[in-house]
Design a protein around this motif. Structure first.
Motif, mmCIF file in Angstrom:
data_model
loop_
_atom_site.group_PDB
_atom_site.id
_atom_site.type_symbol
_atom_site.label_atom_id
_atom_site.label_comp_id
_atom_site.label_asym_id
_atom_site.label_seq_id
_atom_site.Cartn_x
_atom_site.Cartn_y
_atom_site.Cartn_z
ATOM 1 N N UNK A 269 4.832 6.138 -3.285
ATOM 2 C CA UNK A 269 3.723 6.816 -3.964
ATOM 3 C C UNK A 269 2.400 6.201 -3.536
ATOM 4 N N UNK A 270 1.567 6.985 -2.851
ATOM 5 C CA UNK A 270 0.271 6.490 -2.378
ATOM 6 C C UNK A 270 -0.641 6.076 -3.528
ATOM 7 N N UNK A 271 -0.422 6.619 -4.708
ATOM 8 C CA UNK A 271 -1.249 6.264 -5.859
ATOM 9 C C UNK A 271 -1.110 4.784 -6.202
ATOM 10 N N UNK A 272 0.041 4.201 -5.918
ATOM 11 C CA UNK A 272 0.216 2.766 -6.176
ATOM 12 C C UNK A 272 -0.799 1.975 -5.356
ATOM 13 N N UNK A 273 -0.947 2.337 -4.103
ATOM 14 C CA UNK A 273 -1.882 1.629 -3.225
ATOM 15 C C UNK A 273 -3.320 1.767 -3.710
ATOM 16 N N UNK A 274 -3.733 2.972 -4.044
ATOM 17 C CA UNK A 274 -5.117 3.161 -4.503
ATOM 18 C C UNK A 274 -5.346 2.467 -5.840
ATOM 19 N N UNK A 275 -4.350 2.451 -6.714
ATOM 20 C CA UNK A 275 -4.487 1.734 -7.989
ATOM 21 C C UNK A 275 -4.625 0.234 -7.772
ATOM 22 N N UNK A 276 -3.860 -0.319 -6.836
ATOM 23 C CA UNK A 276 -3.967 -1.750 -6.523
ATOM 24 C C UNK A 276 -5.367 -2.068 -6.018
ATOM 25 N N UNK A 277 -5.873 -1.255 -5.108
ATOM 26 C CA UNK A 277 -7.202 -1.498 -4.541
ATOM 27 C C UNK A 277 -8.293 -1.407 -5.603
ATOM 28 N N UNK A 278 -8.195 -0.425 -6.490
ATOM 29 C CA UNK A 278 -9.188 -0.310 -7.571
ATOM 30 C C UNK A 278 -9.113 -1.504 -8.524
ATOM 31 N N UNK A 279 -7.911 -1.960 -8.825
ATOM 32 C CA UNK A 279 -7.737 -3.118 -9.697
ATOM 33 C C UNK A 279 -8.367 -4.361 -9.061
ATOM 34 N N UNK A 280 -8.123 -4.566 -7.768
ATOM 35 C CA UNK A 280 -8.722 -5.712 -7.078
ATOM 36 C C UNK A 280 -10.245 -5.632 -7.091
ATOM 37 N N UNK A 281 -10.796 -4.431 -6.924
ATOM 38 C CA UNK A 281 -12.253 -4.265 -6.975
ATOM 39 C C UNK A 281 -12.815 -4.595 -8.356
ATOM 40 N N UNK A 282 -12.056 -4.291 -9.413
ATOM 41 C CA UNK A 282 -12.511 -4.643 -10.773
ATOM 42 C C UNK A 282 -12.443 -6.153 -11.006
ATOM 43 N N UNK B 275 18.410 -6.671 9.192
ATOM 44 C CA UNK B 275 17.314 -5.927 8.558
ATOM 45 C C UNK B 275 16.722 -6.719 7.402
ATOM 46 N N UNK B 276 15.436 -6.465 7.146
ATOM 47 C CA UNK B 276 14.802 -7.067 5.981
ATOM 48 C C UNK B 276 15.479 -6.514 4.733
ATOM 49 N N UNK B 277 15.719 -7.383 3.767
ATOM 50 C CA UNK B 277 16.375 -6.956 2.531
ATOM 51 C C UNK B 277 15.363 -6.449 1.508
ATOM 52 N N UNK B 278 14.509 -5.551 1.952
ATOM 53 C CA UNK B 278 13.542 -4.931 1.052
ATOM 54 C C UNK B 278 14.254 -3.900 0.189
ATOM 55 N N UNK B 279 13.731 -3.679 -1.007
ATOM 56 C CA UNK B 279 14.277 -2.665 -1.890
ATOM 57 C C UNK B 279 13.977 -1.272 -1.373
ATOM 58 N N UNK B 280 14.599 -0.294 -1.975
ATOM 59 C CA UNK B 280 14.495 1.099 -1.540
ATOM 60 C C UNK B 280 13.059 1.568 -1.369
ATOM 61 N N UNK B 281 12.187 1.211 -2.301
ATOM 62 C CA UNK B 281 10.819 1.706 -2.277
ATOM 63 C C UNK B 281 9.816 0.641 -1.864
ATOM 64 N N UNK B 282 10.292 -0.465 -1.301
ATOM 65 C CA UNK B 282 9.380 -1.552 -0.932
ATOM 66 C C UNK B 282 8.938 -1.454 0.517
ATOM 67 N N UNK B 283 7.688 -1.822 0.750
ATOM 68 C CA UNK B 283 7.146 -1.924 2.089
ATOM 69 C C UNK B 283 6.277 -3.165 2.187
#
Length: 139
Positions: free
Chosen positions: A56-69, A108-116
């Motif tokens: 979900x791209x919204x996770x990325x934009x939410x993280x960036x907005x939180x860091x800016x705050x 392979x990296x043992x990342x979870x299904x939705x992890x990057x």
């Protein structure tokens, strides 16, 4: 136990998260390591590495907005040698970190299904960023 290292370079476009999972996975596959530990290290003080959701791209934009705050630009910092985004970028890096340790299994990296794995650019202008990789393990 074999060890392999490399440095990958990424061009950023300014503030944002750039997913680097595929590039790191491709390098890891080239090492022949099947089981071990991968360390990724960002070689900068105003960029960082995060593992987070890549669906979900919204996770990325939410993280960036939180860091800016949390670390807003402004004239309230003593350190502004490279402009008003300089100190906030250092604070964001301190909050998010410059390294990640990722277990490796089956080559392979043992990342979870939705992890990057993401390179976070905290400066307002584009940069060329380096991420050092090290894997130790068994073929």
């Amino acid at each position: 136990m074999p060890h392999h290292t490399t440095t990958l370079a990424f061009d950023t476009r300014g503030p944002g998260l750039t997913e680097i999972t595929r590039e790191v996975a491709d390098w890891l596959a080239s090492t022949g390591i099947e089981t071990g530990l991968l360390t990724a290290f960002c070689r900068h003080t105003s960029a960082s590495l995060l593992i987070n959701e890549n669906a979900a791209r919204a996770v990325q934009s939410d993280i960036l907005r939180w860091l800016d705050r949390i670390a807003p630009q402004g004239a309230h910092y003593d350190h502004d040698d490279e402009g008003p985004d300089d100190m906030p970028a250092h604070l964001k890096t301190a909050l998010t970190g410059v390294s990640q340790a990722i277990p490796v299994s089956g080559g392979r990296m043992m990342l979870g299904t939705w992890q990057g794995l993401f390179l976070a650019e905290h400066r307002t202008r584009p940069h060329r960023r380096e991420v050092a990789l090290h894997v130790a393990g068994e073929p």
